[in-house]
Design a protein around this motif. Structure first.
Motif, PDB file in Angstrom:
ATOM      1  N   GLN A   1     -77.352 -36.296 -10.670  1.00  0.00           N
ATOM      2  CA  GLN A   1     -76.262 -36.520 -11.183  1.00  0.00           C
ATOM      3  C   GLN A   1     -75.676 -35.017 -11.455  1.00  0.00           C
ATOM      4  O   GLN A   1     -76.560 -34.085 -11.210  1.00  0.00           O
ATOM      5  CB  GLN A   1     -76.263 -37.377 -12.266  1.00  0.00           C
ATOM      6  CG  GLN A   1     -76.216 -38.776 -12.005  1.00  0.00           C
ATOM      7  CD  GLN A   1     -74.622 -39.308 -11.422  1.00  0.00           C
ATOM      8  OE1 GLN A   1     -74.297 -38.632 -10.212  1.00  0.00           O
ATOM      9  NE2 GLN A   1     -74.115 -40.142 -12.079  1.00  0.00           N
ATOM     10  N   VAL A   2     -74.504 -34.762 -11.901  1.00  0.00           N
ATOM     11  CA  VAL A   2     -73.915 -33.534 -12.446  1.00  0.00           C
ATOM     12  C   VAL A   2     -73.278 -33.713 -13.832  1.00  0.00           C
ATOM     13  O   VAL A   2     -72.468 -34.828 -13.708  1.00  0.00           O
ATOM     14  CB  VAL A   2     -73.129 -32.945 -11.278  1.00  0.00           C
ATOM     15  CG1 VAL A   2     -72.369 -31.674 -11.671  1.00  0.00           C
ATOM     16  CG2 VAL A   2     -73.795 -32.660  -9.878  1.00  0.00           C
ATOM     17  N   GLN A   3     -73.293 -32.826 -14.505  1.00  0.00           N
ATOM     18  CA  GLN A   3     -72.696 -33.165 -15.925  1.00  0.00           C
ATOM     19  C   GLN A   3     -71.899 -31.881 -16.038  1.00  0.00           C
ATOM     20  O   GLN A   3     -72.381 -30.778 -15.844  1.00  0.00           O
ATOM     21  CB  GLN A   3     -73.505 -33.230 -16.916  1.00  0.00           C
ATOM     22  CG  GLN A   3     -74.298 -34.607 -16.984  1.00  0.00           C
ATOM     23  CD  GLN A   3     -75.594 -34.596 -16.118  1.00  0.00           C
ATOM     24  OE1 GLN A   3     -76.162 -33.606 -16.167  1.00  0.00           O
ATOM     25  NE2 GLN A   3     -75.700 -35.654 -15.338  1.00  0.00           N
ATOM     26  N   LEU A   4     -70.587 -31.692 -16.375  1.00  0.00           N
ATOM     27  CA  LEU A   4     -69.392 -31.017 -16.674  1.00  0.00           C
ATOM     28  C   LEU A   4     -68.918 -30.842 -18.033  1.00  0.00           C
ATOM     29  O   LEU A   4     -68.468 -32.004 -18.462  1.00  0.00           O
ATOM     30  CB  LEU A   4     -68.626 -30.861 -15.260  1.00  0.00           C
ATOM     31  CG  LEU A   4     -69.122 -30.771 -13.979  1.00  0.00           C
ATOM     32  CD1 LEU A   4     -67.736 -31.222 -13.123  1.00  0.00           C
ATOM     33  CD2 LEU A   4     -69.701 -29.605 -13.676  1.00  0.00           C
ATOM     34  N   ALA A   5     -68.915 -29.917 -18.602  1.00  0.00           N
ATOM     35  CA  ALA A   5     -68.134 -29.711 -19.911  1.00  0.00           C
ATOM     36  C   ALA A   5     -67.291 -28.476 -20.095  1.00  0.00           C
ATOM     37  O   ALA A   5     -67.777 -27.281 -19.885  1.00  0.00           O
ATOM     38  CB  ALA A   5     -69.286 -29.546 -20.932  1.00  0.00           C
ATOM     39  N   GLU A   6     -66.005 -28.821 -20.384  1.00  0.00           N
ATOM     40  CA  GLU A   6     -65.118 -27.656 -20.292  1.00  0.00           C
ATOM     41  C   GLU A   6     -64.959 -27.203 -21.721  1.00  0.00           C
ATOM     42  O   GLU A   6     -64.957 -28.058 -22.966  1.00  0.00           O
ATOM     43  CB  GLU A   6     -63.768 -28.247 -19.639  1.00  0.00           C
ATOM     44  CG  GLU A   6     -63.697 -28.720 -18.328  1.00  0.00           C
ATOM     45  CD  GLU A   6     -63.471 -30.105 -18.170  1.00  0.00           C
ATOM     46  OE1 GLU A   6     -62.952 -30.848 -17.415  1.00  0.00           O
ATOM     47  OE2 GLU A   6     -64.384 -30.813 -19.233  1.00  0.00           O
ATOM     48  N   SER A   7     -64.737 -26.124 -21.816  1.00  0.00           N
ATOM     49  CA  SER A   7     -64.037 -25.626 -23.188  1.00  0.00           C
ATOM     50  C   SER A   7     -62.899 -24.409 -23.208  1.00  0.00           C
ATOM     51  O   SER A   7     -62.816 -23.781 -22.015  1.00  0.00           O
ATOM     52  CB  SER A   7     -65.084 -25.101 -23.763  1.00  0.00           C
ATOM     53  OG  SER A   7     -65.874 -23.959 -23.430  1.00  0.00           O
ATOM     54  N   GLY A   8     -62.172 -24.136 -24.074  1.00  0.00           N
ATOM     55  CA  GLY A   8     -61.373 -22.957 -23.876  1.00  0.00           C
ATOM     56  C   GLY A   8     -59.968 -23.138 -23.925  1.00  0.00           C
ATOM     57  O   GLY A   8     -58.899 -22.363 -23.985  1.00  0.00           O
ATOM     58  N   GLY A   9     -59.527 -24.547 -23.797  1.00  0.00           N
ATOM     59  CA  GLY A   9     -57.910 -24.584 -23.663  1.00  0.00           C
ATOM     60  C   GLY A   9     -57.539 -24.222 -25.101  1.00  0.00           C
ATOM     61  O   GLY A   9     -58.058 -24.033 -26.159  1.00  0.00           O
ATOM     62  N   GLY A  10     -56.210 -24.513 -25.032  1.00  0.00           N
ATOM     63  CA  GLY A  10     -55.419 -24.325 -26.299  1.00  0.00           C
ATOM     64  C   GLY A  10     -53.740 -24.137 -26.087  1.00  0.00           C
ATOM     65  O   GLY A  10     -53.361 -24.328 -24.849  1.00  0.00           O
ATOM     66  N   ALA A  24     -72.069 -26.392 -16.360  1.00  0.00           N
ATOM     67  CA  ALA A  24     -72.699 -27.297 -15.289  1.00  0.00           C
ATOM     68  C   ALA A  24     -74.211 -27.616 -15.543  1.00  0.00           C
ATOM     69  O   ALA A  24     -74.763 -26.393 -15.851  1.00  0.00           O
ATOM     70  CB  ALA A  24     -72.275 -27.060 -14.120  1.00  0.00           C
ATOM     71  N   SER A  25     -74.723 -28.955 -15.447  1.00  0.00           N
ATOM     72  CA  SER A  25     -76.124 -28.983 -15.332  1.00  0.00           C
ATOM     73  C   SER A  25     -76.396 -30.123 -14.399  1.00  0.00           C
ATOM     74  O   SER A  25     -75.209 -30.920 -13.966  1.00  0.00           O
ATOM     75  CB  SER A  25     -76.536 -29.512 -16.774  1.00  0.00           C
ATOM     76  OG  SER A  25     -75.881 -30.577 -17.001  1.00  0.00           O
ATOM     77  N   GLY A  26     -77.379 -30.235 -13.824  1.00  0.00           N
ATOM     78  CA  GLY A  26     -77.912 -31.441 -12.987  1.00  0.00           C
ATOM     79  C   GLY A  26     -77.922 -30.763 -11.569  1.00  0.00           C
ATOM     80  O   GLY A  26     -78.137 -29.633 -11.487  1.00  0.00           O
ATOM     81  N   ALA A  97     -64.066 -29.537 -11.568  1.00  0.00           N
ATOM     82  CA  ALA A  97     -64.624 -30.376 -10.862  1.00  0.00           C
ATOM     83  C   ALA A  97     -65.903 -29.697 -10.077  1.00  0.00           C
ATOM     84  O   ALA A  97     -66.019 -28.553 -10.052  1.00  0.00           O
ATOM     85  CB  ALA A  97     -63.419 -30.582  -9.834  1.00  0.00           C
ATOM     86  N   ALA A  98     -66.677 -30.704  -9.578  1.00  0.00           N
ATOM     87  CA  ALA A  98     -67.809 -29.896  -8.720  1.00  0.00           C
ATOM     88  C   ALA A  98     -68.040 -31.058  -7.680  1.00  0.00           C
ATOM     89  O   ALA A  98     -68.091 -32.242  -7.592  1.00  0.00           O
ATOM     90  CB  ALA A  98     -68.955 -30.003  -9.582  1.00  0.00           C
ATOM     91  N   ASP A  99     -68.680 -30.441  -6.426  1.00  0.00           N
ATOM     92  CA  ASP A  99     -69.040 -31.413  -5.137  1.00  0.00           C
ATOM     93  C   ASP A  99     -69.904 -30.502  -4.444  1.00  0.00           C
ATOM     94  O   ASP A  99     -69.995 -29.136  -4.510  1.00  0.00           O
ATOM     95  CB  ASP A  99     -67.766 -32.116  -4.355  1.00  0.00           C
ATOM     96  CG  ASP A  99     -68.146 -33.277  -4.096  1.00  0.00           C
ATOM     97  OD1 ASP A  99     -67.783 -34.457  -4.507  1.00  0.00           O
ATOM     98  OD2 ASP A  99     -69.077 -33.429  -3.079  1.00  0.00           O
ATOM     99  N   ARG A 100     -70.527 -31.120  -3.363  1.00  0.00           N
ATOM    100  CA  ARG A 100     -71.361 -30.373  -2.472  1.00  0.00           C
ATOM    101  C   ARG A 100     -70.553 -29.655  -1.680  1.00  0.00           C
ATOM    102  O   ARG A 100     -70.863 -28.461  -1.326  1.00  0.00           O
ATOM    103  CB  ARG A 100     -71.918 -31.360  -1.540  1.00  0.00           C
ATOM    104  CG  ARG A 100     -73.300 -31.045  -0.680  1.00  0.00           C
ATOM    105  CD  ARG A 100     -73.798 -32.182   0.004  1.00  0.00           C
ATOM    106  NE  ARG A 100     -74.368 -33.255  -0.773  1.00  0.00           N
ATOM    107  CZ  ARG A 100     -75.428 -33.275  -1.232  1.00  0.00           C
ATOM    108  NH1 ARG A 100     -76.459 -32.431  -0.996  1.00  0.00           N
ATOM    109  NH2 ARG A 100     -75.888 -34.182  -1.886  1.00  0.00           N
ATOM    110  N   ASN A 101     -69.357 -29.860  -1.362  1.00  0.00           N
ATOM    111  CA  ASN A 101     -68.733 -29.117  -0.362  1.00  0.00           C
ATOM    112  C   ASN A 101     -67.184 -28.862  -1.150  1.00  0.00           C
ATOM    113  O   ASN A 101     -66.860 -29.455  -2.134  1.00  0.00           O
ATOM    114  CB  ASN A 101     -68.220 -29.617   0.919  1.00  0.00           C
ATOM    115  CG  ASN A 101     -69.657 -29.767   1.733  1.00  0.00           C
ATOM    116  OD1 ASN A 101     -70.362 -28.983   1.837  1.00  0.00           O
ATOM    117  ND2 ASN A 101     -69.835 -31.157   2.116  1.00  0.00           N
ATOM    118  N   CYS A 102     -66.579 -27.862  -0.656  1.00  0.00           N
ATOM    119  CA  CYS A 102     -65.341 -27.523  -1.388  1.00  0.00           C
ATOM    120  C   CYS A 102     -64.284 -28.109  -0.959  1.00  0.00           C
ATOM    121  O   CYS A 102     -64.218 -28.990  -0.007  1.00  0.00           O
ATOM    122  CB  CYS A 102     -65.034 -25.906  -0.996  1.00  0.00           C
ATOM    123  SG  CYS A 102     -66.030 -24.714  -2.138  1.00  0.00           S
TER     124      CYS A 102
END
Length: 122
Positions: A1-10, A24-26, A97-102
């Protein structure tokens, strides 16, 4: 699995800058391609930029070329989106977003962050 956490908006005025981060982790094989999408109210989710983490190759939607820059850290665990010369039409929820291929469509993406809001006022 993959975990994604965004920050920095405003919120920023037109012409200003923001930098988004995605931690990203996983499974690294499942996140070889990292990128950003955005979705404004009433509109479909739109691809913004992506980076193939193995080679560092980048791609951008025409609407952000020359204004946005996607990059990654040396550990390839964090991806950044530097947004300059922001316009009101850039206002949206931005998703990592994340995946194996672009990809250039949301249908090809298996892993998403929770989103971070970017608001650009005129």
């Amino acid at each position: 699995q993959v975990q994604l956490a965004e920050s920095g908006g405003g919120s920023v005025q037109a012409g200003g800058s923001l930098r988004l981060s995605c931690a990203a982790s996983g499974d690294t094989n499942k996140r070889r391609c990292m990128g950003w999408f955005r979705q404004a109210p009433g509109k479909e989710r739109e691809w913004v930029a992506s980076i193939y983490t193995i080679t560092g190759s980048t791609n951008y939607h025409d609407s952000v070329k020359g204004r946005f820059t996607i990059s990654q850290d040396n550990a390839k665990t964090t991806v950044y989106l530097q947004m300059n010369s922001l316009k009101p039409e850039d206002t949206a929820m931005y998703y990592c977003a994340a995946d194996r291929n672009c990809y250039t469509t949301s249908y090809d993406v298996n892993y998403w962050g929770q989103g971070t809001q970017v608001t650009v006022s005129s």
